[in-house]
Design an enzyme around this catalytic site. Structure first.
Site, mmCIF file in Angstrom:
data_model
loop_
_atom_site.group_PDB
_atom_site.id
_atom_site.type_symbol
_atom_site.label_atom_id
_atom_site.label_comp_id
_atom_site.label_asym_id
_atom_site.label_seq_id
_atom_site.Cartn_x
_atom_site.Cartn_y
_atom_site.Cartn_z
ATOM 1 N N LYS A 112 -10.396 -4.638 -8.497
ATOM 2 C CA LYS A 112 -11.041 -3.336 -8.676
ATOM 3 C C LYS A 112 -10.094 -2.302 -9.267
ATOM 4 O O LYS A 112 -10.424 -1.603 -10.209
ATOM 5 C CB LYS A 112 -11.493 -2.814 -7.303
ATOM 6 C CG LYS A 112 -12.919 -3.132 -6.981
ATOM 7 C CD LYS A 112 -13.350 -2.480 -5.679
ATOM 8 C CE LYS A 112 -12.680 -3.057 -4.468
ATOM 9 N NZ LYS A 112 -13.551 -3.500 -3.412
ATOM 10 N N LYS B 257 -5.279 -11.671 -11.950
ATOM 11 C CA LYS B 257 -6.289 -11.484 -10.914
ATOM 12 C C LYS B 257 -7.276 -10.376 -11.281
ATOM 13 O O LYS B 257 -6.874 -9.300 -11.716
ATOM 14 C CB LYS B 257 -5.578 -11.125 -9.602
ATOM 15 C CG LYS B 257 -6.476 -11.284 -8.407
ATOM 16 C CD LYS B 257 -5.747 -11.100 -7.096
ATOM 17 C CE LYS B 257 -6.754 -11.100 -5.972
ATOM 18 N NZ LYS B 257 -6.293 -10.445 -4.788
ATOM 19 N N LYS C 229 0.835 -1.210 0.000
ATOM 20 C CA LYS C 229 0.000 0.000 0.000
ATOM 21 C C LYS C 229 0.868 1.257 0.000
ATOM 22 O O LYS C 229 0.539 2.250 -0.644
ATOM 23 C CB LYS C 229 -0.924 0.020 1.234
ATOM 24 C CG LYS C 229 -2.071 -0.965 1.152
ATOM 25 C CD LYS C 229 -3.163 -0.488 0.215
ATOM 26 C CE LYS C 229 -4.381 -1.356 0.229
ATOM 27 N NZ LYS C 229 -4.465 -2.384 -0.768
#
Ligand code: TRP
Length: 359
Positions: free
Chosen positions: A221, A218, A134
């Protein structure tokens, strides 16, 4: 060190039907956007199966506090929380037999996180893979919430006394940190009767990796390669039509390799065994083209999505349904988490009598 603790040690009276001793299952989803097909075929299907077994008492929550680490827009967060609840319900989780709640509705979870943070090893947080990822993804916003994420997640899990935590591969390290924290807490403070925390087991979802439409490994979003749960037939076809297949199959008459094709992987989740066999054979022998193969997938996709969308629309039309479900869920889970927190507080030496709590 013994980890053999009964959940009954830690459940408030009445939370678990006496004698039945179901396993406490707990999982959460962050509210950062509408769920997509990968979420439905992966976590949601798994949750629904668990939720229907009388051997489980399931807590499913919306991790809205965790969402703040990456979604600072208040308007969006307020919109996404009900969306996730509707997705839980439309996927088939019965809110009467299971407890659905918002993480933020139980303030005691935060208190428990603060208490337990004193047992979390700093270097473990620093080593956390999701934190590093992140921090790379949002270098402009490497906030302390991101760093503290595993502490709050441990409180999410340990507060309701979860025995089993169903998660995907990307969350294994977090659950491991929660287990570790519970063990460290038990070793240090768990000598008094009833003071121990349940050390949860991870229930790793069978490796369900729904691939993206862009050929990526994968569906995600943030990758913009998703089939969304609210895509109608036309939108879904437009996405499938241009989706990447076996890149070596350039012309219709070239034989393809299904193992190199994301569309084929989607077939394995959505199509019947016969159809899967047929499209694989057809692809290898060039008897069918990618277009034909996608048409079959599209039909099966819509057979999955249409009833989901209809159920969801019906649920969404019930005006106070989401808030009723969340209020009821909070009402049911809060005493359990409050009880755990009170025990941890007392075991750590914070005397309610001395701190004069008003509630
Ligand atoms: N971190 C999880 C995710 O991003 C969400 C989550 C928060 C969670 N708290 C949890 C999952 C506790 C399981 C248990 O998917």
């Amino acid at each position: 060190m013994t980890e053999d603790i009964s959940t009954a040690d830690f459940q408030s009276e009445g939370a678990v039907p006496k004698g039945a001793a179901p396993k406490v299952v707990l999982s959460g989803i962050r509210a950062t956007g509408r769920l997509h097909l990968g979420n439905l075929l992966g976590p949601m299907r798994h949750f629904v199966t668990l939720s229907r077994s009388p051997e489980h008492l399931c807590y499913f929550f919306v991790a809205d506090l965790h969402s703040l680490t990456t979604l600072p827009e208040p308007g969006l967060l307020a919109r996404y929380v009900p969306e996730i609840v509707l997705d839980y319900l439309a996927a088939g989780i019965d809110p009467n037999d299971n407890v659905i709640y918002a993480q933020s509705s139980v303030g005691e979870t935060c208190e428990l996180a603060v208490l337990l943070s004193n047992l979390m090893i700093l270097s473990h947080l620093q080593r956390c893979a999701t934190f590093k990822e992140k921090a790379r993804q949002q270098p402009h916003n490497v906030n302390a919430g991101l760093f503290y994420y595993p502490v709050l997640m441990a409180a999410d899990i340990l507060g309701p006394g979860a025995d089993l935590v169903p998660v995907g591969e990307d969350q294994l390290q977090h659950v491991e940190m929660a287990r570790d924290l519970a063990r460290r807490y038990n070793a240090q403070y768990g000598t008094a009767a009833g003071a121990r925390l349940v050390v949860p087991e991870t229930l790793e979802r069978a490796a369900v990796r729904i691939p993206g439409l862009d050929g990526g490994s994968k569906m995600g979003k943030s990758d913009g390669n998703t089939l969304n749960l609210n895509d109608d037939s036309e939108v879904a076809w437009e996405k499938l039509r241009v989706a990447v297949t076996d890149t070596n199959r350039k012309r219709r008459k070239d034989p393809g390799d299904p193992t190199k094709c994301n569309i084929f992987t989607l077939h394995t989740y959505l199509s019947s065994d016969d159809e899967v066999r047929e499209v694989a054979q057809g692809c290898r022998s060039a008897a069918i083209g990618c277009f034909d193969c996608k048409k079959v997938l599209h039909a099966n996709l819509m057979a999955e999505l249409t009833p989901f969308q209809e159920r969801r629309a019906e649920l969404a039309s019930q005006e106070s349904l989401v808030s009723d479900v969340l209020c009821d869920g909070a009402r049911r889970v809060r005493p359990v988490i409050a009880d755990s927190t009170a025990r941890v507080r007392a075991a750590m030496g914070i005397e309610s009598r001395l701190s004069c709590r008003t509630k």
